[in-house]
Write a protein that holds these residues in place. Sequence first.
Motif, PDB file in Angstrom:
ATOM      1  N   LEU A   1       0.737  -1.257  -0.014  1.00 15.20           N
ATOM      2  CA  LEU A   1       0.221   0.086  -0.014  1.00 15.20           C
ATOM      3  C   LEU A   1       0.853   1.275   0.091  1.00 15.20           C
ATOM      4  CD1 LEU A   1      -2.758  -1.111   2.516  1.00 15.20           C
ATOM      5  CD2 LEU A   1      -3.134  -0.330  -0.007  1.00 15.20           C
ATOM      6  N   MET A   2       1.858   1.100   0.711  1.00 10.16           N
ATOM      7  CA  MET A   2       2.896   2.476   0.723  1.00 10.16           C
ATOM      8  C   MET A   2       3.524   2.707  -0.622  1.00 10.16           C
ATOM      9  SD  MET A   2       4.761   2.421   4.544  1.00 10.16           S
ATOM     10  CE  MET A   2       4.671   0.815   4.881  1.00 10.16           C
ATOM     11  N   ARG A   3       3.822   1.449  -1.546  1.00 11.12           N
ATOM     12  CA  ARG A   3       4.397   1.715  -2.725  1.00 11.12           C
ATOM     13  C   ARG A   3       3.058   2.296  -3.857  1.00 11.12           C
ATOM     14  NH1 ARG A   3       6.619  -3.658  -1.681  1.00 11.12           N
ATOM     15  NH2 ARG A   3       4.970  -4.458  -2.731  1.00 11.12           N
ATOM     16  N   ASP A   4       2.019   1.985  -3.288  1.00 12.07           N
ATOM     17  CA  ASP A   4       0.876   2.670  -4.030  1.00 12.07           C
ATOM     18  C   ASP A   4       0.787   3.771  -3.649  1.00 12.07           C
ATOM     19  OD1 ASP A   4       0.215   0.106  -5.294  1.00 12.07           O
ATOM     20  OD2 ASP A   4      -1.365  -0.397  -4.152  1.00 12.07           O
ATOM     21  N   GLY A   5       1.362   4.536  -2.706  1.00  7.05           N
ATOM     22  CA  GLY A   5       1.127   5.824  -2.399  1.00  7.05           C
ATOM     23  C   GLY A   5       0.347   6.409  -1.023  1.00  7.05           C
ATOM     24  N   VAL A   6       0.066   5.107  -0.298  1.00  6.75           N
ATOM     25  CA  VAL A   6      -0.519   5.222   0.942  1.00  6.75           C
ATOM     26  C   VAL A   6       0.250   5.805   2.127  1.00  6.75           C
ATOM     27  CG1 VAL A   6      -2.363   4.218   2.399  1.00  6.75           C
ATOM     28  CG2 VAL A   6      -2.448   3.696   0.213  1.00  6.75           C
ATOM     29  N   PRO A   7      -0.127   6.914   2.832  1.00  4.86           N
ATOM     30  CA  PRO A   7       0.748   6.927   3.948  1.00  4.86           C
ATOM     31  C   PRO A   7       1.022   5.781   4.909  1.00  4.86           C
ATOM     32  CG  PRO A   7      -0.964   8.883   3.605  1.00  4.86           C
ATOM     33  CD  PRO A   7      -1.374   7.665   2.601  1.00  4.86           C
ATOM     34  N   ALA A   8       2.262   5.857   5.505  1.00  7.23           N
ATOM     35  CA  ALA A   8       2.581   4.662   6.390  1.00  7.23           C
ATOM     36  C   ALA A   8       1.405   4.344   7.497  1.00  7.23           C
ATOM     37  CB  ALA A   8       3.903   4.908   7.044  1.00  7.23           C
ATOM     38  N   ALA A   9       0.990   5.104   8.073  1.00 10.10           N
ATOM     39  CA  ALA A   9       0.007   4.925   9.309  1.00 10.10           C
ATOM     40  C   ALA A   9      -1.420   4.260   8.740  1.00 10.10           C
ATOM     41  CB  ALA A   9      -0.170   6.378  10.176  1.00 10.10           C
ATOM     42  N   ARG A  10      -1.798   5.008   7.715  1.00  5.92           N
ATOM     43  CA  ARG A  10      -3.010   4.493   7.082  1.00  5.92           C
ATOM     44  C   ARG A  10      -2.672   3.014   6.541  1.00  5.92           C
ATOM     45  NH1 ARG A  10      -8.108   3.526   7.647  1.00  5.92           N
ATOM     46  NH2 ARG A  10      -9.425   3.895   5.593  1.00  5.92           N
ATOM     47  N   ALA A  11      -1.658   2.808   5.782  1.00  5.15           N
ATOM     48  CA  ALA A  11      -1.152   1.714   5.049  1.00  5.15           C
ATOM     49  C   ALA A  11      -1.314   0.583   6.114  1.00  5.15           C
ATOM     50  CB  ALA A  11       0.093   1.541   4.422  1.00  5.15           C
ATOM     51  N   ARG A  12      -0.757   1.042   7.307  1.00  7.06           N
ATOM     52  CA  ARG A  12      -0.757  -0.236   8.616  1.00  7.06           C
ATOM     53  C   ARG A  12      -2.227  -0.583   9.045  1.00  7.06           C
ATOM     54  NH1 ARG A  12       4.077   2.581   9.671  1.00  7.06           N
ATOM     55  NH2 ARG A  12       2.992   4.000  11.110  1.00  7.06           N
ATOM     56  N   GLU A  13      -3.108   0.491   9.084  1.00  8.91           N
ATOM     57  CA  GLU A  13      -4.439   0.324   9.446  1.00  8.91           C
ATOM     58  C   GLU A  13      -5.090  -0.482   8.561  1.00  8.91           C
ATOM     59  OE1 GLU A  13      -5.360   4.377  11.775  1.00  8.91           O
ATOM     60  OE2 GLU A  13      -6.023   4.282   9.535  1.00  8.91           O
ATOM     61  N   LEU A  14      -4.675  -0.228   7.095  1.00 11.02           N
ATOM     62  CA  LEU A  14      -5.745  -1.103   6.290  1.00 11.02           C
ATOM     63  C   LEU A  14      -5.270  -2.323   6.091  1.00 11.02           C
ATOM     64  CD1 LEU A  14      -5.742   1.584   3.380  1.00 11.02           C
ATOM     65  CD2 LEU A  14      -7.875   0.671   4.784  1.00 11.02           C
ATOM     66  N   ALA A  15      -3.685  -2.894   6.250  1.00  7.24           N
ATOM     67  CA  ALA A  15      -3.169  -4.082   6.450  1.00  7.24           C
ATOM     68  C   ALA A  15      -3.960  -4.832   7.638  1.00  7.24           C
ATOM     69  CB  ALA A  15      -1.822  -4.060   6.626  1.00  7.24           C
ATOM     70  N   LEU A  16      -4.023  -4.189   8.615  1.00  4.99           N
ATOM     71  CA  LEU A  16      -4.541  -4.828  10.047  1.00  4.99           C
ATOM     72  C   LEU A  16      -6.146  -5.283   9.315  1.00  4.99           C
ATOM     73  CD1 LEU A  16      -5.176  -5.671  12.903  1.00  4.99           C
ATOM     74  CD2 LEU A  16      -5.392  -3.236  13.370  1.00  4.99           C
ATOM     75  N   LEU A  17      -6.793  -4.481   8.953  1.00  2.00           N
ATOM     76  CA  LEU A  17      -8.195  -4.476   8.489  1.00  2.00           C
ATOM     77  C   LEU A  17      -8.325  -5.697   7.593  1.00  2.00           C
ATOM     78  CD1 LEU A  17     -11.333  -3.515   8.425  1.00  2.00           C
ATOM     79  CD2 LEU A  17     -10.694  -2.126   6.487  1.00  2.00           C
ATOM     80  N   THR A  18      -7.336  -5.774   6.494  1.00  2.00           N
ATOM     81  CA  THR A  18      -7.473  -6.944   5.644  1.00  2.00           C
ATOM     82  C   THR A  18      -7.182  -8.344   6.073  1.00  2.00           C
ATOM     83  OG1 THR A  18      -6.515  -5.387   3.929  1.00  2.00           O
ATOM     84  CG2 THR A  18      -6.262  -7.416   3.507  1.00  2.00           C
ATOM     85  N   VAL A  19      -6.129  -8.182   6.956  1.00  2.00           N
ATOM     86  CA  VAL A  19      -5.740  -9.569   7.502  1.00  2.00           C
ATOM     87  C   VAL A  19      -7.019 -10.202   8.322  1.00  2.00           C
ATOM     88  CG1 VAL A  19      -4.333 -10.779   9.035  1.00  2.00           C
ATOM     89  CG2 VAL A  19      -3.399  -9.322   7.210  1.00  2.00           C
ATOM     90  N   ALA A  20      -7.412  -9.095   9.347  1.00  2.00           N
ATOM     91  CA  ALA A  20      -8.430  -9.584  10.186  1.00  2.00           C
ATOM     92  C   ALA A  20      -9.775  -9.913   9.495  1.00  2.00           C
ATOM     93  CB  ALA A  20      -8.769  -8.431  11.267  1.00  2.00           C
ATOM     94  N   SER A  21     -10.092  -9.245   8.360  1.00  2.00           N
ATOM     95  CA  SER A  21     -11.256  -9.285   7.478  1.00  2.00           C
ATOM     96  C   SER A  21     -11.059 -10.811   6.643  1.00  2.00           C
ATOM     97  CB  SER A  21     -11.588  -8.271   6.708  1.00  2.00           C
ATOM     98  OG  SER A  21     -11.907  -7.169   7.121  1.00  2.00           O
ATOM     99  N   LEU A  22     -10.047 -11.157   6.245  1.00  2.00           N
ATOM    100  CA  LEU A  22      -9.820 -12.281   5.521  1.00  2.00           C
ATOM    101  C   LEU A  22     -10.046 -13.414   6.232  1.00  2.00           C
ATOM    102  CD1 LEU A  22      -7.384 -11.342   2.894  1.00  2.00           C
ATOM    103  CD2 LEU A  22      -9.786 -11.604   2.478  1.00  2.00           C
ATOM    104  N   GLU A  23      -9.315 -13.416   7.517  1.00  2.00           N
ATOM    105  CA  GLU A  23      -9.524 -14.667   8.635  1.00  2.00           C
ATOM    106  C   GLU A  23     -10.836 -14.638   8.931  1.00  2.00           C
ATOM    107  OE1 GLU A  23      -6.918 -16.963   9.915  1.00  2.00           O
ATOM    108  OE2 GLU A  23      -5.933 -16.133   8.097  1.00  2.00           O
ATOM    109  N   GLY A  24     -11.415 -13.626   9.112  1.00  2.00           N
ATOM    110  CA  GLY A  24     -12.874 -13.913   9.789  1.00  2.00           C
ATOM    111  C   GLY A  24     -13.931 -14.293   8.647  1.00  2.00           C
ATOM    112  N   ALA A  25     -13.636 -13.823   7.477  1.00  4.56           N
ATOM    113  CA  ALA A  25     -14.477 -14.361   6.365  1.00  4.56           C
ATOM    114  C   ALA A  25     -14.357 -15.721   6.196  1.00  4.56           C
ATOM    115  CB  ALA A  25     -14.044 -13.741   4.931  1.00  4.56           C
ATOM    116  N   MET A  26     -13.149 -16.474   6.448  1.00  2.00           N
ATOM    117  CA  MET A  26     -13.004 -17.873   6.119  1.00  2.00           C
ATOM    118  C   MET A  26     -13.694 -18.661   7.339  1.00  2.00           C
ATOM    119  SD  MET A  26      -8.698 -17.923   5.002  1.00  2.00           S
ATOM    120  CE  MET A  26      -8.656 -19.785   5.336  1.00  2.00           C
ATOM    121  N   VAL A  27     -13.861 -17.907   8.590  1.00  2.00           N
ATOM    122  CA  VAL A  27     -14.672 -18.787   9.660  1.00  2.00           C
ATOM    123  C   VAL A  27     -16.073 -18.708   9.217  1.00  2.00           C
ATOM    124  CG1 VAL A  27     -15.451 -18.246  11.858  1.00  2.00           C
ATOM    125  CG2 VAL A  27     -12.942 -18.007  11.456  1.00  2.00           C
TER     126      VAL A  27
END
Length: 217
Positions: free
Chosen positions: A139-165
Motif C-alpha cells: 500500500l505504501m508503494r501505491d502511495g498510501v501514507p504509512a500509518a494509514r497503510a498499516r491500519e488497512l493491512a490490519l483490516l485486510t488480514v482480520a477481515s480475510l481470517e474472519g471471512a474464512m470462519v
Amino acid sequence: MRTPTGARERLVDTAMRLFGRRGYAAIGLNEIVDKSGAPKGSLYHYFPDGKEALAVEALARGSALFLATLDEALGSSRSAAEAVRRIGATLAGWMEDSKFRDGSPATTVTVEMAAISPAIRAEAAAGFAAWQARIAAALMRDGVPAARARELALLTVASLEGAMVLARAEASARPIRGVTRMLAERLETAVNPAGAPAPAKPRARTAQRPRRAAAGR
C-alpha cells in the motif's frame, strides 16, 4: 504446492492440515504420524518437546505458505487492491475444493491455544504481523501514507481470517467473496480518493469599510 519429502517436513505439513481442519485438541500425535507416513518414533526424534513444538512449526509453515501466496499475488498485480482480489479468489477456491472442511491453522490453533501456550501465541502473532507488513508495504508503494497503510493491512488480514470462519459456518464462499470485494474497494479509495469531498477552503476575508472618524478627531 510442493509435496513434502523428508519425515520432519511430512509431520509438519500433516499437522498443519489437520490442525486447520479440526483444531488443536481434536488431533492426536498418533494420527499425525499415521497420516504423514513418517516412521514410527520420528516425531519425538524431531520434536522431543511433543505436540506443542510441532504446532509451533505447523503454524510457521502455514504462515510461510500464505506469505508465498501473498507475494505471488502482489508480484503479479498492479496494486495492493488487485492483489487482495486475487488472494480472495484463491481462498474461496481452496475452501470450495475442501467442501469447507479446511480452515486457517493460524485461526483454529490460536483460538484454542493462545491463552494456554506462550510459544504458540508468539508464533501466531509473528505470522499475522508478517502478513500485515507485506500488505502495508504494498500500500505504501501505491502511495498510501504509512500509518494509514498499516491500519488497512490490519483490516485486510482480520477481515480475510474472519471471512474464512464465516465461510465454514455457512458452507459457502459468499463471505470471502463479499469481504474481498469490500476490502479491494477500500484499498482503491485509499490510493485514489476520487469523489471524496475536498477539504473546505478558508473563506476570503471581506475588506471592512473604514470606520468614520469620530467628531473632533
